[in-house]
Design an enzyme around this catalytic site. Structure first.
Site, mmCIF file in Angstrom:
data_model
loop_
_atom_site.group_PDB
_atom_site.id
_atom_site.type_symbol
_atom_site.label_atom_id
_atom_site.label_comp_id
_atom_site.label_asym_id
_atom_site.label_seq_id
_atom_site.Cartn_x
_atom_site.Cartn_y
_atom_site.Cartn_z
ATOM 1 N N THR A 84 -48.439 -105.472 49.743
ATOM 2 C CA THR A 84 -49.249 -104.335 49.289
ATOM 3 C C THR A 84 -49.373 -104.352 47.766
ATOM 4 O O THR A 84 -49.578 -103.321 47.138
ATOM 5 C CB THR A 84 -48.612 -103.001 49.716
ATOM 6 O OG1 THR A 84 -47.274 -102.947 49.210
ATOM 7 C CG2 THR A 84 -48.594 -102.850 51.229
ATOM 8 N N THR A 87 -44.996 -106.903 44.538
ATOM 9 C CA THR A 87 -44.435 -107.779 43.509
ATOM 10 C C THR A 87 -45.168 -107.592 42.189
ATOM 11 O O THR A 87 -44.565 -107.586 41.118
ATOM 12 C CB THR A 87 -44.502 -109.253 43.951
ATOM 13 O OG1 THR A 87 -43.749 -109.414 45.159
ATOM 14 C CG2 THR A 87 -43.926 -110.171 42.889
ATOM 15 N N HIS A 140 -35.808 -101.216 43.891
ATOM 16 C CA HIS A 140 -36.940 -101.617 44.731
ATOM 17 C C HIS A 140 -36.477 -102.600 45.799
ATOM 18 O O HIS A 140 -35.569 -103.401 45.582
ATOM 19 C CB HIS A 140 -38.059 -102.238 43.878
ATOM 20 C CG HIS A 140 -37.691 -103.565 43.273
ATOM 21 N ND1 HIS A 140 -38.013 -104.777 43.858
ATOM 22 C CD2 HIS A 140 -37.026 -103.875 42.128
ATOM 23 C CE1 HIS A 140 -37.568 -105.763 43.098
ATOM 24 N NE2 HIS A 140 -36.963 -105.250 42.046
ATOM 25 N N HIS A 142 -37.514 -103.956 50.278
ATOM 26 C CA HIS A 142 -38.216 -103.733 51.546
ATOM 27 C C HIS A 142 -37.321 -102.957 52.510
ATOM 28 O O HIS A 142 -36.797 -103.504 53.484
ATOM 29 C CB HIS A 142 -38.631 -105.066 52.164
ATOM 30 C CG HIS A 142 -39.604 -105.839 51.336
ATOM 31 N ND1 HIS A 142 -40.746 -105.279 50.810
ATOM 32 C CD2 HIS A 142 -39.613 -107.143 50.950
ATOM 33 C CE1 HIS A 142 -41.418 -106.188 50.133
ATOM 34 N NE2 HIS A 142 -40.749 -107.329 50.199
ATOM 35 N N ARG A 164 -51.631 -100.127 51.845
ATOM 36 C CA ARG A 164 -52.846 -100.940 51.830
ATOM 37 C C ARG A 164 -53.587 -100.796 53.148
ATOM 38 O O ARG A 164 -52.988 -100.450 54.173
ATOM 39 C CB ARG A 164 -52.439 -102.405 51.604
ATOM 40 C CG ARG A 164 -53.581 -103.387 51.403
ATOM 41 C CD ARG A 164 -53.015 -104.756 51.094
ATOM 42 N NE ARG A 164 -54.042 -105.733 50.778
ATOM 43 C CZ ARG A 164 -53.817 -106.991 50.440
ATOM 44 N NH1 ARG A 164 -52.556 -107.433 50.381
ATOM 45 N NH2 ARG A 164 -54.803 -107.823 50.158
ATOM 46 N N SER A 172 -53.181 -110.751 54.846
ATOM 47 C CA SER A 172 -52.481 -111.301 53.692
ATOM 48 C C SER A 172 -51.097 -111.810 54.092
ATOM 49 O O SER A 172 -50.674 -112.892 53.668
ATOM 50 C CB SER A 172 -52.360 -110.231 52.608
ATOM 51 O OG SER A 172 -51.702 -110.746 51.471
ATOM 52 N N TYR A 279 -50.747 -103.608 32.212
ATOM 53 C CA TYR A 279 -51.500 -104.039 33.390
ATOM 54 C C TYR A 279 -52.903 -104.518 33.004
ATOM 55 O O TYR A 279 -53.397 -105.509 33.535
ATOM 56 C CB TYR A 279 -51.600 -102.891 34.389
ATOM 57 C CG TYR A 279 -52.340 -103.247 35.660
ATOM 58 C CD1 TYR A 279 -51.703 -103.941 36.681
ATOM 59 C CD2 TYR A 279 -53.675 -102.899 35.829
ATOM 60 C CE1 TYR A 279 -52.371 -104.280 37.842
ATOM 61 C CE2 TYR A 279 -54.358 -103.235 36.987
ATOM 62 C CZ TYR A 279 -53.699 -103.924 37.993
ATOM 63 O OH TYR A 279 -54.379 -104.269 39.131
ATOM 64 N N SER A 285 -49.341 -111.984 34.679
ATOM 65 C CA SER A 285 -48.330 -112.751 35.422
ATOM 66 C C SER A 285 -47.810 -111.952 36.607
ATOM 67 O O SER A 285 -47.246 -112.502 37.544
ATOM 68 C CB SER A 285 -47.164 -113.103 34.501
ATOM 69 O OG SER A 285 -46.562 -111.927 34.008
ATOM 70 N N THR A 290 -51.948 -114.415 47.467
ATOM 71 C CA THR A 290 -51.681 -115.307 48.584
ATOM 72 C C THR A 290 -52.692 -116.444 48.573
ATOM 73 O O THR A 290 -53.891 -116.225 48.420
ATOM 74 C CB THR A 290 -51.774 -114.537 49.912
ATOM 75 O OG1 THR A 290 -50.822 -113.465 49.899
ATOM 76 C CG2 THR A 290 -51.482 -115.447 51.088
#
EC number: 2.8.2.-
Length: 356
Positions: A84, A87, A140, A142, A164, A172, A279, A285, A290
């Protein structure tokens, strides 16, 4: 000039094939061992860094624990949903942590299991609330939502997240497992070597693209209850909506990530001061893409949209999008095509009793 061909006897050909297969298995085994060694080394380095930080704080003298500044006592948890742009966003936090003086900690669970054991939940809650050396902290990983109030915690952490479009997220993730991304291009992925497209997978009724694989964002927001992970549970979706509105400070969408970052910087500058500019103008970077991803056809999308699971995940996504756009509409204004944050728009009057 003709080519000289040397014909090998069938037995030697068979032995050569077997030897090649054994060599390949050996190489894959060695690669796996190297990956495991790398992971162990990363964990050891992380533990060493933590010990150094704690030791440094101890050498600096006792902290004023009883009177920690409110902002210095702040903890943010970003329980990131896979694929989403998580990273991309966390890399911004890493870029800013030294400048803005806070700690960033990655919660890495075994096999990326988003559900913690009860004992790990207790340990995690204790760490978050009492690990003063890591405050202010940005965690942070999952993991699914965890309700700190169940553990008797008075001051809960601030939850944020990004979600997302469910089909785009699944597509993705499907290609990510096969081809990886431009962030760590050399890493061997679990489904590497499988060249089947997402369209072909859906047409054949494959397991990696089944509608059940869409069921992820709802359980991540629903939490650690068993019903959250029952695919297609209406209760889970209702709980996820409740948590999104009542337990999350802000939930953005991948498609409007810059606006999400802008709102966080305006509301929580202690952590996100400079994030929007980084941003927009940074090296990018933190933008992770993907590789080898092929957009699904309209027929593939239509087939997935027939599923009740898609309808529920999409309803949750639309609900989150509506909440985000409502918050944004009351926080920013547009001028000459650019968005800008509104200044303080409330004030106090009729303050009694009057001072002499």
């Amino acid at each position: 000039m003709g080519l000289l061909r040397i014909m090998m006897p069938p037995k030697l050909q068979l032995l050569a094939v077997v030897a090649f297969a054994v060599a390949m298995l050996f190489l894959e085994n060695q690669i796996q061992k190297l990956e495991e060694s790398r992971s162990k080394l990363e964990r050891a380095i992380a533990r060493h860094e933590v010990r150094e930080i704690e030791q440094r704080h101890t050498m600096d003298g006792p902290r004023q624990d009883a009177a920690l500044d409110e902002e210095e006592d702040m903890v943010i948890i970003y329980n990131r949903v896979p694929k989403t742009a998580s990273t991309s966003f966390t890399n911004i936090a890493y870029d800013l942590c030294a400048k803005n003086k806070y700690h960033v900690l990655h919660i890495n669970t075994t096999k990326n299991n988003p559900v913690m054991s009860l004992q790990d939940q207790v340990r995690f809650v204790k760490n978050i609330t009492s690990w003063k050396e890591m405050k202010p902290g940005f965690y942070h990983g999952h993991i699914s939502y965890l309700d700190f109030a169940k553990f008797g915690v008075k001051k809960k952490p601030i939850y944020i997240n990004v979600i997302r479009d469910p089909i785009e997220r699944l597509v993705s993730y499907y290609y990510f497992l096969r081809f990886g991304d431009d962030y760590r291009p050399g890493l061997r992925r679990r489904k590497q070597g499988d060249k089947k497209t997402f369209d072909e997978c859906v047409a054949e009724g494959g397991s990696d693209c089944a509608p059940e694989k869409l069921w992820l964002q709802i359980p991540f927001f629903c939490g650690h209850s068993s019903e959250c992970w029952n695919v297609g549970s209406r209760w889970a979706m209702d709980q996820a909506k409740y948590n999104l509105v009542n337990e999350y400070f802000l939930v953005g969408v991948t498609e409007e990530l810059e606006d999400f970052i802008m709102l966080l910087e305006a509301a929580l500058p202690r952590f996100f001061r400079g994030a929007t500019e980084l941003y927009r103008t940074g090296k990018k970077s933190h933008l992770r893409k993907t590789t080898e991803k092929k957009l699904p056809t309209k027929q593939t999308i239509a087939k997935l949209q027939q599923s009740d699971i898609w309808k529920m995940e999409n309803e949750f996504y639309e609900f989150a999008l509506e909440q985000f756009q409502f918050i944004r509409a009351h926080a920013v204004r547009e001028k000459d095509g650019d968005l800008y944050i509104l200044a303080q728009n409330f004030f106090y009057e009729k303050i009694y009793p009057k001072s002499n």
